[in-house]
Scaffold this motif. Structure first.
Motif, PDB file in Angstrom:
ATOM      1  N   ASN A  98      -5.990 -19.330 -37.536  1.00 35.05           N
ATOM      2  CA  ASN A  98      -6.791 -18.606 -35.933  1.00 35.05           C
ATOM      3  C   ASN A  98      -7.663 -18.265 -36.617  1.00 35.05           C
ATOM      4  N   GLY A  99      -7.947 -17.347 -38.188  1.00 34.97           N
ATOM      5  CA  GLY A  99      -8.879 -16.771 -38.453  1.00 34.97           C
ATOM      6  C   GLY A  99      -9.813 -18.088 -38.628  1.00 34.97           C
ATOM      7  N   SER A 100      -9.459 -18.610 -39.786  1.00 30.64           N
ATOM      8  CA  SER A 100     -10.238 -19.448 -40.472  1.00 30.64           C
ATOM      9  C   SER A 100     -11.279 -19.867 -39.199  1.00 30.64           C
ATOM     10  N   ILE A 101     -10.691 -20.730 -37.998  1.00 36.51           N
ATOM     11  CA  ILE A 101     -11.159 -21.357 -36.798  1.00 36.51           C
ATOM     12  C   ILE A 101     -12.249 -20.519 -36.079  1.00 36.51           C
ATOM     13  N   VAL A 102     -11.686 -19.282 -35.941  1.00 38.68           N
ATOM     14  CA  VAL A 102     -12.652 -18.139 -34.762  1.00 38.68           C
ATOM     15  C   VAL A 102     -13.582 -18.123 -36.109  1.00 38.68           C
ATOM     16  N   LEU A 103     -14.076 -17.770 -37.427  1.00 35.47           N
ATOM     17  CA  LEU A 103     -14.540 -17.249 -37.597  1.00 35.47           C
ATOM     18  C   LEU A 103     -16.022 -18.812 -38.410  1.00 35.47           C
ATOM     19  N   ASP A 104     -14.941 -19.916 -38.230  1.00 37.01           N
ATOM     20  CA  ASP A 104     -16.286 -20.767 -38.515  1.00 37.01           C
ATOM     21  C   ASP A 104     -17.404 -21.156 -37.186  1.00 37.01           C
ATOM     22  N   MET A 105     -16.343 -21.149 -35.660  1.00 38.46           N
ATOM     23  CA  MET A 105     -16.781 -21.210 -34.329  1.00 38.46           C
ATOM     24  C   MET A 105     -18.129 -19.436 -33.938  1.00 38.46           C
ATOM     25  N   ALA A 106     -18.072 -18.659 -34.605  1.00 33.60           N
ATOM     26  CA  ALA A 106     -18.931 -17.838 -34.687  1.00 33.60           C
ATOM     27  C   ALA A 106     -20.148 -18.429 -35.853  1.00 33.60           C
ATOM     28  N   GLU A 107     -19.797 -18.589 -37.205  1.00 33.54           N
ATOM     29  CA  GLU A 107     -20.530 -18.908 -38.288  1.00 33.54           C
ATOM     30  C   GLU A 107     -21.490 -19.858 -37.144  1.00 33.54           C
ATOM     31  N   GLY A 108     -21.101 -21.032 -37.047  1.00 37.09           N
ATOM     32  CA  GLY A 108     -21.273 -22.331 -36.437  1.00 37.09           C
ATOM     33  C   GLY A 108     -23.563 -21.454 -35.019  1.00 37.09           C
ATOM     34  N   CYS A 168     -22.470 -27.075 -21.422  1.00 42.31           N
ATOM     35  CA  CYS A 168     -22.799 -26.016 -20.283  1.00 42.31           C
ATOM     36  C   CYS A 168     -23.576 -25.168 -20.634  1.00 42.31           C
ATOM     37  N   ARG A 169     -23.952 -23.750 -20.191  1.00 46.67           N
ATOM     38  CA  ARG A 169     -25.599 -23.688 -20.512  1.00 46.67           C
ATOM     39  C   ARG A 169     -24.521 -22.574 -22.014  1.00 46.67           C
ATOM     40  N   PHE A 170     -25.792 -22.734 -23.008  1.00 46.05           N
ATOM     41  CA  PHE A 170     -25.261 -22.264 -24.147  1.00 46.05           C
ATOM     42  C   PHE A 170     -24.927 -20.649 -24.689  1.00 46.05           C
ATOM     43  N   GLU A 171     -25.555 -20.065 -24.041  1.00 44.60           N
ATOM     44  CA  GLU A 171     -25.133 -18.703 -23.519  1.00 44.60           C
ATOM     45  C   GLU A 171     -23.970 -18.294 -22.619  1.00 44.60           C
ATOM     46  N   ASP A 172     -23.445 -18.792 -21.975  1.00 44.07           N
ATOM     47  CA  ASP A 172     -22.180 -19.111 -20.976  1.00 44.07           C
ATOM     48  C   ASP A 172     -21.557 -19.018 -21.799  1.00 44.07           C
ATOM     49  N   PHE A 173     -21.543 -20.065 -22.663  1.00 41.47           N
ATOM     50  CA  PHE A 173     -20.704 -20.108 -23.447  1.00 41.47           C
ATOM     51  C   PHE A 173     -20.165 -18.706 -24.867  1.00 41.47           C
ATOM     52  N   VAL A 174     -21.278 -18.463 -25.443  1.00 44.43           N
ATOM     53  CA  VAL A 174     -20.817 -17.651 -26.275  1.00 44.43           C
ATOM     54  C   VAL A 174     -21.291 -16.176 -25.946  1.00 44.43           C
ATOM     55  N   GLU A 175     -21.417 -16.267 -25.027  1.00 44.21           N
ATOM     56  CA  GLU A 175     -20.501 -14.997 -23.734  1.00 44.21           C
ATOM     57  C   GLU A 175     -19.861 -15.020 -23.297  1.00 44.21           C
ATOM     58  N   ALA A 176     -18.781 -15.985 -23.256  1.00 45.14           N
ATOM     59  CA  ALA A 176     -17.361 -16.091 -23.084  1.00 45.14           C
ATOM     60  C   ALA A 176     -16.923 -15.798 -24.607  1.00 45.14           C
ATOM     61  N   PHE A 177     -17.240 -16.659 -25.839  1.00 46.38           N
ATOM     62  CA  PHE A 177     -16.445 -16.795 -26.673  1.00 46.38           C
ATOM     63  C   PHE A 177     -16.850 -15.404 -27.364  1.00 46.38           C
ATOM     64  N   ARG A 189     -16.171  -8.387 -37.600  1.00 47.09           N
ATOM     65  CA  ARG A 189     -16.695  -7.770 -37.008  1.00 47.09           C
ATOM     66  C   ARG A 189     -18.320  -7.839 -37.259  1.00 47.09           C
ATOM     67  N   ASP A 190     -19.120  -7.917 -37.762  1.00 47.40           N
ATOM     68  CA  ASP A 190     -20.402  -8.446 -38.061  1.00 47.40           C
ATOM     69  C   ASP A 190     -20.889  -9.846 -37.266  1.00 47.40           C
ATOM     70  N   GLN A 191     -20.578 -10.508 -37.209  1.00 47.89           N
ATOM     71  CA  GLN A 191     -19.883 -11.801 -36.299  1.00 47.89           C
ATOM     72  C   GLN A 191     -20.613 -11.844 -34.644  1.00 47.89           C
ATOM     73  N   ILE A 192     -19.549 -10.724 -34.324  1.00 46.63           N
ATOM     74  CA  ILE A 192     -19.140 -10.221 -33.287  1.00 46.63           C
ATOM     75  C   ILE A 192     -20.687  -9.031 -32.751  1.00 46.63           C
ATOM     76  N   ASN A 193     -20.924  -8.326 -33.768  1.00 46.02           N
ATOM     77  CA  ASN A 193     -22.025  -7.261 -33.869  1.00 46.02           C
ATOM     78  C   ASN A 193     -23.554  -8.675 -33.664  1.00 46.02           C
ATOM     79  N   THR A 194     -23.843  -9.399 -34.296  1.00 40.62           N
ATOM     80  CA  THR A 194     -24.920 -10.422 -34.686  1.00 40.62           C
ATOM     81  C   THR A 194     -24.798 -11.389 -33.674  1.00 40.62           C
ATOM     82  N   LEU A 195     -23.515 -11.716 -32.430  1.00 40.76           N
ATOM     83  CA  LEU A 195     -24.190 -12.612 -31.671  1.00 40.76           C
ATOM     84  C   LEU A 195     -24.031 -11.847 -30.128  1.00 40.76           C
ATOM     85  N   ASN A 196     -23.871 -10.416 -30.575  1.00 44.84           N
ATOM     86  CA  ASN A 196     -23.752  -9.408 -29.441  1.00 44.84           C
ATOM     87  C   ASN A 196     -25.711  -9.193 -29.028  1.00 44.84           C
ATOM     88  N   ASN A 197     -25.975  -9.069 -30.196  1.00 42.27           N
ATOM     89  CA  ASN A 197     -27.335  -8.597 -30.324  1.00 42.27           C
ATOM     90  C   ASN A 197     -28.415  -9.840 -30.186  1.00 42.27           C
TER      91      ASN A 197
END
Length: 158
Positions: free
Chosen positions: A47-57, A107-116, A144-152
């Motif tokens: 799961n760690g790899s899947i979540v990291l890959d999705m966030a990076e994409g 779906c709307r891109f930002e809706d998915f990112v927000e939910a993710f 943690r860094d990915q979460i911060n970047t996506l939130n920004n």
């Protein structure tokens, strides 16, 4: 829209002490909740790899480095392709065994990112609650860094 990450620990690890490293290897089941209906989105081990890959994409889509990215599932022949076009995100699943491609979600891109991000934050906090040494794990810190970047990006700070 809401995403739910459910982590299934391996049976032989249930009696073992929690560690971030072993937790990131467990199976993940992701679900999409819309209109009180729960729909399976994807399932994979590591799961760690899947979540990291999705966030990076998703970050690369924001940075306009790419228009699409693919995440391969472990222990299956599924590949999920995330395609961004005109503020919409289309997610398709390709079944390598029989060559079938189906649209899983649009779906709307930002809706998915927000939910993710909401679910990713819960996932991240859970790990730290269970393992106070989680920050010693490189993947945990990258999360943690990915979460911060996506939130920004969601807050339009960058």
């Amino acid at each position: 829209m809401k995403l739910v990450f459910e982590i299934e620990p391996y049976e032989d690890m249930l009696d073992e002490p929690f560690t971030t490293e072993s937790y990131l290897l467990d199976r993940i089941n992701m679900f999409v909740l819309e209109n009180n209906k729960r729909k399976e989105f994807c399932t994979s081990t590591f799961n760690g790899s899947i979540v990291l890959d999705m966030a990076e994409g998703l970050i690369e889509l924001y940075e306009q480095k790419e228009k699409k990215f693919t995440v391969e599932m472990y222990e299956s022949t599924y590949e999920y392709t995330f395609t961004y076009f005109q503020k919409l995100l289309t997610i398709t699943r390709y079944e390598g065994y029989n060559g079938e491609t189906i649209e899983v979600l649009k779906c709307r891109f930002e809706d998915f990112v927000e939910a993710f991000v909401k679910e990713y934050e819960k996932y991240h906090r859970f790990i730290l609650k269970q393992d106070p040494h989680a920050f010693e794990n490189e993947d945990y810190c990258m999360m943690r860094d990915q979460i911060n970047t996506l939130n920004n990006y969601l807050k339009k700070l960058i």
